[in-house]
Design a protein around this motif. Structure first.
Motif, mmCIF file in Angstrom:
data_model
loop_
_atom_site.group_PDB
_atom_site.id
_atom_site.type_symbol
_atom_site.label_atom_id
_atom_site.label_comp_id
_atom_site.label_asym_id
_atom_site.label_seq_id
_atom_site.Cartn_x
_atom_site.Cartn_y
_atom_site.Cartn_z
ATOM 1 N N GLU A 140 0.821 -1.212 0.000
ATOM 2 C CA GLU A 140 0.000 0.000 0.000
ATOM 3 C C GLU A 140 0.860 1.270 0.000
ATOM 4 O O GLU A 140 0.898 1.994 -0.993
ATOM 5 N N ALA A 141 1.538 1.517 1.111
ATOM 6 C CA ALA A 141 2.278 2.772 1.245
ATOM 7 C C ALA A 141 3.369 2.603 2.288
ATOM 8 O O ALA A 141 3.235 1.779 3.197
ATOM 9 N N PHE A 153 8.677 -2.022 2.810
ATOM 10 C CA PHE A 153 8.543 -3.208 3.659
ATOM 11 C C PHE A 153 9.835 -3.537 4.426
ATOM 12 O O PHE A 153 10.374 -4.638 4.307
ATOM 13 N N ASN A 180 5.193 -0.294 -3.760
ATOM 14 C CA ASN A 180 3.909 0.077 -3.157
ATOM 15 C C ASN A 180 3.068 0.875 -4.147
ATOM 16 O O ASN A 180 3.595 1.431 -5.110
ATOM 17 N N HIS A 260 -2.665 -8.324 3.728
ATOM 18 C CA HIS A 260 -1.484 -7.518 4.010
ATOM 19 C C HIS A 260 -0.815 -8.074 5.272
ATOM 20 O O HIS A 260 -1.499 -8.433 6.235
HETATM 21 N N1 URA Z 1 3.097 -1.467 4.397
HETATM 22 C C1 URA Z 1 3.057 -1.364 3.067
HETATM 23 O O1 URA Z 1 2.025 -1.547 2.443
HETATM 24 N N2 URA Z 1 4.181 -1.053 2.439
HETATM 25 C C2 URA Z 1 5.338 -0.860 3.073
HETATM 26 O O2 URA Z 1 6.323 -0.571 2.410
HETATM 27 C C3 URA Z 1 5.356 -0.999 4.471
HETATM 28 C C4 URA Z 1 4.230 -1.297 5.111
#
Ligand code: URA
Length: 292
Positions: A140-141, A153, A180, A260
Motif C-alpha cells: 500500500e504505502a 517493507f 507500493n 497484508h
Molecule cells: N506497508 C506497506 O504496504 N508497504 C510498506 O512498504 C510498508 C508497510
C-alpha cells in the motif's frame, strides 16, 4: 499556573498526540481551529481569493478575534510545479509515460511535485529486491521505517512479508521485486485519500510495465482494489487469480491478492488463508518457470 505546570501540560499533550499517531507537523505555523469562522464577504469586499487547487495544502482561516495573519508561509511547492498540482493525475501519467527504464522512472518520481504527500515524506520509496524478478509484490504505502530508510517493507510488517516469501523459497535478495501503490508515506500512517491514490497510480502502472514481472502479488486490499479497479474488500478478492491488464500492450499479468502482512500481525487467525495464497503463488511461479 507556574511555568513548570505549563511545561508539563505541554509535554503531556505532546505525548498524547504521539500515542494517537500524530507524529508530523504539516504547517509551519499553528492554526487556531477554535477561532470563530470569518464573516461572509460583503458586497463591497474585493473579489474573493481564487480557490486553492484540490490537493494543495489548506490555508488556515483566521477569525475576527484571531491575531492578524502572519506573513505567508514559504511555498513548499515551487511555482514551476503548480501546473502539476492543478491536474496531478494527468501530470503523473505524462511524467510516467516519459520514463523508459526503472532508473528514469525513479528519477521522474523523485522530481514530481504533484502529490502533497511528498512534502511531508522524507524519502521517495521506489522499490527493493531484484528488478526483473518473476514475482512483483505491491503493497500500500510506506510507513515510518520505510520513509526513513527509503525502501519498502523494512518495518515489522516487512519482516513478516520476508518470512512469508521465504516459506515458499523466495527472497528479495534474489527472486522478488517489491514496491507500493504510493511512494510517499501518508503522515501518521493515515489512509491515503482517493485523490492521492489516483495521482500515484500512473507511476505504479508504469513501474509494473518496466519491471515486467511474470506474476503479481497484491499485498492487501488497497493494492488489489486500486490496480484491479474493484470495490470488494480483500476477504473477497484474495485467493482468486485475476488478470492485471497491461495499460499499453493489450497483454495481461496473472495477479493474486492476499492479506497484508500488517493485517496478519493483528489477525493471526487468517494466516491459514494467506498460506494457501502463498502455495498458489508458488505453483504459478513454477508453471511460469517451466513454460520458458
Ligand atoms: N506497508 C506497506 O504496504 N508497504 C510498506 O512498504 C510498508 C508497510
Amino acid at each position: 499556573m507556574t511555568a513548570a505546570d505549563i511545561h508539563s501540560a505541554a509535554r503531556a499533550l505532546l505525548s498524547w498526540y504521539v500515542e494517537a499517531g500524530v507524529d508530523e507537523a504539516i504547517l509551519a505555523d499553528p492554526v487556531n481551529r477554535l477561532a470563530p469562522a470569518p464573516k461572509p464577504a460583503q458586497r463591497s469586499d474585493p473579489a474573493p481569493a481564487p480557490r486553492p487547487a484540490a490537493s494543495a495544502p489548506q490555508t488556515p482561516t483566521h477569525g475576527p478575534s484571531a491575531p492578524p495573519p502572519r506573513p505567508a508561509v514559504p511555498r513548499a511547492v515551487p511555482r514551476a510545479a503548480q501546473a502539476e498540482l492543478d491536474r496531478p493525475a494527468d501530470a503523473a501519467r505524462a511524467a510516467a509515460r516519459g520514463a523508459t527504464s526503472l532508473e528514469s522512472l525513479k528519477r521522474v518520481m523523485e522530481g514530481f511535485e504533484g502529490c502533497g504527500l511528498k512534502i511531508t515524506a522524507t524519502n521517495t520509496v521506489f522499490a527493493d529486491g531484484v528488478a526483473g524478478a518473476d514475482l512483483m509484490v505491491i503493497g500500500e504505502a510506506p510507513g515510518a521505517d520505510e520513509d526513513r530508510q527509503g525502501k519498502p517493507f523494512v518495518g515489522v510488517s516487512g519482516q513478516l512479508l520476508d518470512r512469508m516469501l521465504a516459506s515458499i523459497g523466495l527472497s528479495r535478495a534474489d527472486s522478488v521485486y517489491i514496491t507500493n501503490i504510493l511512494p510517499w508515506r501518508p503522515p501518521g500512517n493515515r489512509q491515503p485519500t482517493p485523490a492521492e491514490i489516483a495521482t500515484c497510480v500512473p507511476f505504479v502502472e508504469r513501474h509494473i510495465e518496466l519491471a515486467a514481472p511474470k506474476v503479481l502479488m497484491f499485498a492487501g486490499g488497497t493494492s488489489a482494489k486500486t490496480l484491479m479497479g474493484r470495490k470488494e474488500g480483500i476477504t473477497r478478492l484474495r485467493g482468486t487469480w485475476m488478470d492485471w491488464p497491461l495499460p499499453n500492450s493489450g497483454g495481461v499479468i496473472p495477479a493474486l491478492a492476499t492479506y497484508h502482512p500488517a493485517y496478519l500481525l493483528r489477525t493471526p487467525g487468517q494466516k491459514a488463508s494467506a498460506w494457501k495464497d502463498l502455495l498458489a503463488l508458488r505453483r504459478r511461479l513454477d508453471e511460469v518457470a517451466k513454460a520458458v
